[in-house]
Design a protein around this motif. Sequence first.
Motif, PDB file in Angstrom:
ATOM      1  N   UNK A   1     -12.328  33.213 -23.268  1.00  0.00           N
ATOM      2  CA  UNK A   1     -11.224  33.419 -24.428  1.00  0.00           C
ATOM      3  C   UNK A   1     -11.493  35.597 -23.375  1.00  0.00           C
ATOM      4  N   UNK A   2     -12.122  36.029 -22.757  1.00  0.00           N
ATOM      5  CA  UNK A   2     -12.410  37.581 -22.064  1.00  0.00           C
ATOM      6  C   UNK A   2     -11.048  37.868 -21.747  1.00  0.00           C
ATOM      7  N   UNK A   3     -10.577  37.037 -20.500  1.00  0.00           N
ATOM      8  CA  UNK A   3     -10.222  37.566 -19.456  1.00  0.00           C
ATOM      9  C   UNK A   3     -10.252  37.911 -17.985  1.00  0.00           C
TER      10      UNK A   3
ATOM     11  N   UNK B   1     -13.947  32.476 -12.911  1.00  0.00           N
ATOM     12  CA  UNK B   1     -14.980  31.867 -11.741  1.00  0.00           C
ATOM     13  C   UNK B   1     -16.445  31.262 -12.714  1.00  0.00           C
ATOM     14  N   UNK B   2     -17.280  32.776 -13.478  1.00  0.00           N
ATOM     15  CA  UNK B   2     -18.436  32.183 -14.621  1.00  0.00           C
ATOM     16  C   UNK B   2     -17.612  30.600 -15.252  1.00  0.00           C
ATOM     17  N   UNK B   3     -16.636  30.535 -15.504  1.00  0.00           N
ATOM     18  CA  UNK B   3     -16.273  29.524 -17.022  1.00  0.00           C
ATOM     19  C   UNK B   3     -16.272  28.028 -15.549  1.00  0.00           C
ATOM     20  N   UNK B   4     -15.631  29.023 -14.751  1.00  0.00           N
ATOM     21  CA  UNK B   4     -15.992  27.551 -13.921  1.00  0.00           C
ATOM     22  C   UNK B   4     -17.336  27.020 -13.271  1.00  0.00           C
ATOM     23  N   UNK B   5     -18.070  27.685 -12.921  1.00  0.00           N
ATOM     24  CA  UNK B   5     -18.831  27.686 -12.688  1.00  0.00           C
ATOM     25  C   UNK B   5     -19.902  27.001 -13.306  1.00  0.00           C
TER      26      UNK B   5
ATOM     27  N   UNK C   1      -6.533  36.817 -16.462  1.00  0.00           N
ATOM     28  CA  UNK C   1      -7.595  35.782 -16.190  1.00  0.00           C
ATOM     29  C   UNK C   1      -6.876  35.155 -14.523  1.00  0.00           C
ATOM     30  N   UNK C   2      -7.871  35.985 -14.001  1.00  0.00           N
ATOM     31  CA  UNK C   2      -7.778  35.469 -12.719  1.00  0.00           C
ATOM     32  C   UNK C   2      -8.599  34.401 -12.500  1.00  0.00           C
ATOM     33  N   UNK C   3      -7.909  33.461 -12.328  1.00  0.00           N
ATOM     34  CA  UNK C   3      -8.530  31.560 -11.699  1.00  0.00           C
ATOM     35  C   UNK C   3      -8.210  31.959 -10.584  1.00  0.00           C
TER      36      UNK C   3
ATOM     37  N   UNK D   1      -8.322  21.190 -15.841  1.00  0.00           N
ATOM     38  CA  UNK D   1      -7.548  22.685 -15.950  1.00  0.00           C
ATOM     39  C   UNK D   1      -6.348  23.052 -16.917  1.00  0.00           C
ATOM     40  N   UNK D   2      -6.492  24.003 -18.161  1.00  0.00           N
ATOM     41  CA  UNK D   2      -5.030  24.068 -18.574  1.00  0.00           C
ATOM     42  C   UNK D   2      -4.901  26.282 -19.090  1.00  0.00           C
ATOM     43  N   UNK D   3      -3.892  26.084 -19.511  1.00  0.00           N
ATOM     44  CA  UNK D   3      -3.996  27.107 -19.918  1.00  0.00           C
ATOM     45  C   UNK D   3      -3.335  27.272 -21.423  1.00  0.00           C
ATOM     46  N   UNK D   4      -3.289  28.149 -22.391  1.00  0.00           N
ATOM     47  CA  UNK D   4      -3.032  27.919 -23.299  1.00  0.00           C
ATOM     48  C   UNK D   4      -2.339  29.219 -24.146  1.00  0.00           C
ATOM     49  N   UNK D   5      -1.595  29.178 -25.334  1.00  0.00           N
ATOM     50  CA  UNK D   5       0.245  30.157 -24.916  1.00  0.00           C
ATOM     51  C   UNK D   5      -0.254  30.783 -26.851  1.00  0.00           C
TER      52      UNK D   5
END
Length: 341
Positions: free
Chosen positions: A241-243, A247-251, A266-268, A282-286
Amino acid sequence: MKGIVFPGDRSAVLKEFPEPVPGPGEVVLRIRASGMCGSDLHFYRGSVDFAAGDGVIQGHEPCGEVHAVGPGVGEAMARVGQRVMVHHYWGCQACRRCRAGWPQMCETAPAKTMAVTAHGGHAPYALVPAHTLLPLPDELSYRAGAAIGCGTGTAWGGIKRLGDISDTTTVVFGQGPVGLSATMFAAAMGARVIAVDIDAARLRRARAFGAHETLDPAGTDLVAAVGELTRGRGADVVLETSGRAGQDALSVLGTFGRACFLGLPGQVSFSAEQHYKKQWTLMTSWTMSTIEQARCADFAVAHRLPVDDLYSHAWTLDQAAEAYAWFDRQADGKGVFEFTD
């Protein structure tokens, strides 16, 4: 009446506007609470990708009561005095996305958006189409309805995209208002929540909202810490949620893990060759649909969730400059403008 505008130079200015009058199919909403959302800061700071212009009243988390109705608005749609939330987008009402409750994804034309292409709720009154209104449950405050209208509703929308998260280890990156809402919902749904943030005060608040564990990535090896908490399996579910922590999220995501990215910018990035065996989703949400906004409110009522506690500061309209200077520091909770008789 006065409304808050953003010239785009990190200032919030009060500007005079005429009081709105409802046309066919429209209502005038008497604003009782208008939430401050993290995305406001893109406009406040003058991001070229978020240009609203200083002629548009800000505030896309309005909540209040129906003040006046225009021609063609029957009592089934809105009645004077009714307590309501607002879905702050509106589209053609005819395409498949609009009919499914997703006017922000209208397929015929760009949707109207409060505080961007239509006046928002940082003013005593707001003009909106009647079809954007949703009943505010009696058990919820105007503050809660404002939060559910975007920030808290955005967390709900991300969780609904992920599917069933009960009995999972869910890691929530960022414990601002959206992240705290995600922590609150996930814990209420039966997930074991690990909250991540670099701010100690926000981590303390995460505990109060149901987090089972908290981690500060500034002084912690996240992969090792999450591994220890999950017996080496990694997280089942991640919400970013931080944007800033893609990369930490995936790790920390384990095999067959599900991750949803809510925060901006939100660069991934990842290598399919390195990770394809992990079977990730993996997904996004708006934000959320109109249907899910109503369900979010009902869930908060059913589980007696402390939505009001997301707010750490309340302001009057005349305090706009002070309020946004505080909010720009992003070091505390959520803010709200409140209007009384």
